[in-house]
Design an enzyme around this catalytic site. Structure first.
Site, short mmCIF file in Angstrom:
data_model
loop_
_atom_site.label_atom_id
_atom_site.label_comp_id
_atom_site.label_asym_id
_atom_site.label_seq_id
_atom_site.Cartn_x
_atom_site.Cartn_y
_atom_site.Cartn_z
N ASP A 24 -7.98 -0.29 -7.47
CA ASP A 24 -8.81 0.70 -8.16
C ASP A 24 -10.29 0.49 -7.82
OD1 ASP A 24 -9.41 2.78 -9.84
OD2 ASP A 24 -9.15 1.65 -11.68
N ASN A 72 -1.93 11.13 -9.79
CA ASN A 72 -3.05 11.37 -8.87
C ASN A 72 -3.08 12.79 -8.30
OD1 ASN A 72 -3.16 7.97 -7.54
ND2 ASN A 72 -4.38 8.91 -9.17
#
Ligand code: FPP
Length: 246
Positions: A24, A72
């Site tokens: 991330d 996503n």
């Protein structure tokens, strides 16, 4: 001890066999440089090779990385298309490198929504590296832990309906056989970069007893030195799996 200190050597334990990483912070890394988010994803992709290469010396046999989640798709069309393009280019570029370095590649997640070209590259890479016996790299693409459990449950129910599986024989060993990760051991250590302390639907079933490391470093800054430090740190943790130490 006379001076009150503990002079016993630190417990030496084997390191983690399976490490899973939530990569991330690519977007923030790019934004901090005044660049588009995809610039961060490209920098993140370059880190993947460094971390995969570090695994054998650290005794890490399985590395599982979260590349794209079922959530996503909610990003802008530009970012999603850019990421899919990056995955295709990455696989094409790295395929021979994986073979050379004895890396066996697998993909987990639901491939149905991925484009045909990417899917065939995934199949090709899995086949091409199927004889490799070094690091096992698993890339999660269009992966979500809940989605995986739902898909597994559906297949399990189909086996029950077809008489191939008796409901009374279902126990906690049964479901894992239907998961995308059925050939992998459970992760020992899950790392998330970028300072967020969430698991974001990653390996929900498999991580029941994993150790977690949430670190502030953004993924494109995650070096093999930082990785090594986390692996060494794992050696000093005590895993009890719910039991009490004697
Ligand atoms: C999270 O950062 C990262 C992703 C959603 C994509 C991960 C992809 C890579 C590391 C690159 C390519 C990987 C492979 C296997 C080639 P973010 O965009 O959520 O960052 P932010 O939280 O700072 O916005």
């Amino acid at each position: 001890m006379p001076d009150g200190s503990d002079k016993r050597p630190p417990t030496t334990r084997p390191g983690p066999r399976h490490v899973a990483i939530i990569m991330d912070g690519n977007g923030r890394w790019a934004q901090a440089r005044g660049r588009p988010r995809l610039f961060g994803h490209h920098a993140g992709a370059r880190r993947v090779r460094e971390i995969v290469t570090a695994c054998p010396d650290l005794g890490v046999e399985y590395l599982t990385i979260f590349a794209f989640s079922t959530e996503n798709w909610r990003r802008t069309q530009t970012e999603v298309a850019g990421l899919m393009n990056l995955f295709r280019r990455y696989i094409l570029k790295e395929m021979q490198e994986f073979v050379k370095n004895d890396v066996r590649v697998r993909f987990i997640g639901d491939r149905v929504r991925l484009d045909a070209k990417l899917r065939s590259l995934m199949d090709e890479t899995e086949a091409l590296t199927s004889h490799c016996s070094g690091t096992n790299l698993t890339v999660a693409v269009n992966y979500g832990g809940r989605d995986e459990v739902a898909r597994a449950t559906k297949r399990l129910a189909e086996d029950v309906a077809a008489g191939r599986l008796m409901p009374e024989s279902v126990d906690e060993e049964t479901l894992p056989r239907y998961l995308d990760t059925c050939v992998l051991p459970d992760p020992d250590l899950v790392i998330r970069t970028s300072g967020e302390a969430r698991i974001s639907n990653f390996l929900l079933w498999q991580s029941a007893y994993a150790e977690y490391e949430f670190i502030d470093t953004l993924w494109p800054d995650f070096t093999s030195e930082i990785f090594t430090g986390l692996i060494r740190g794992y050696g000093s943790r005590e895993r009890r799996f719910g039991a009490v130490t004697a």
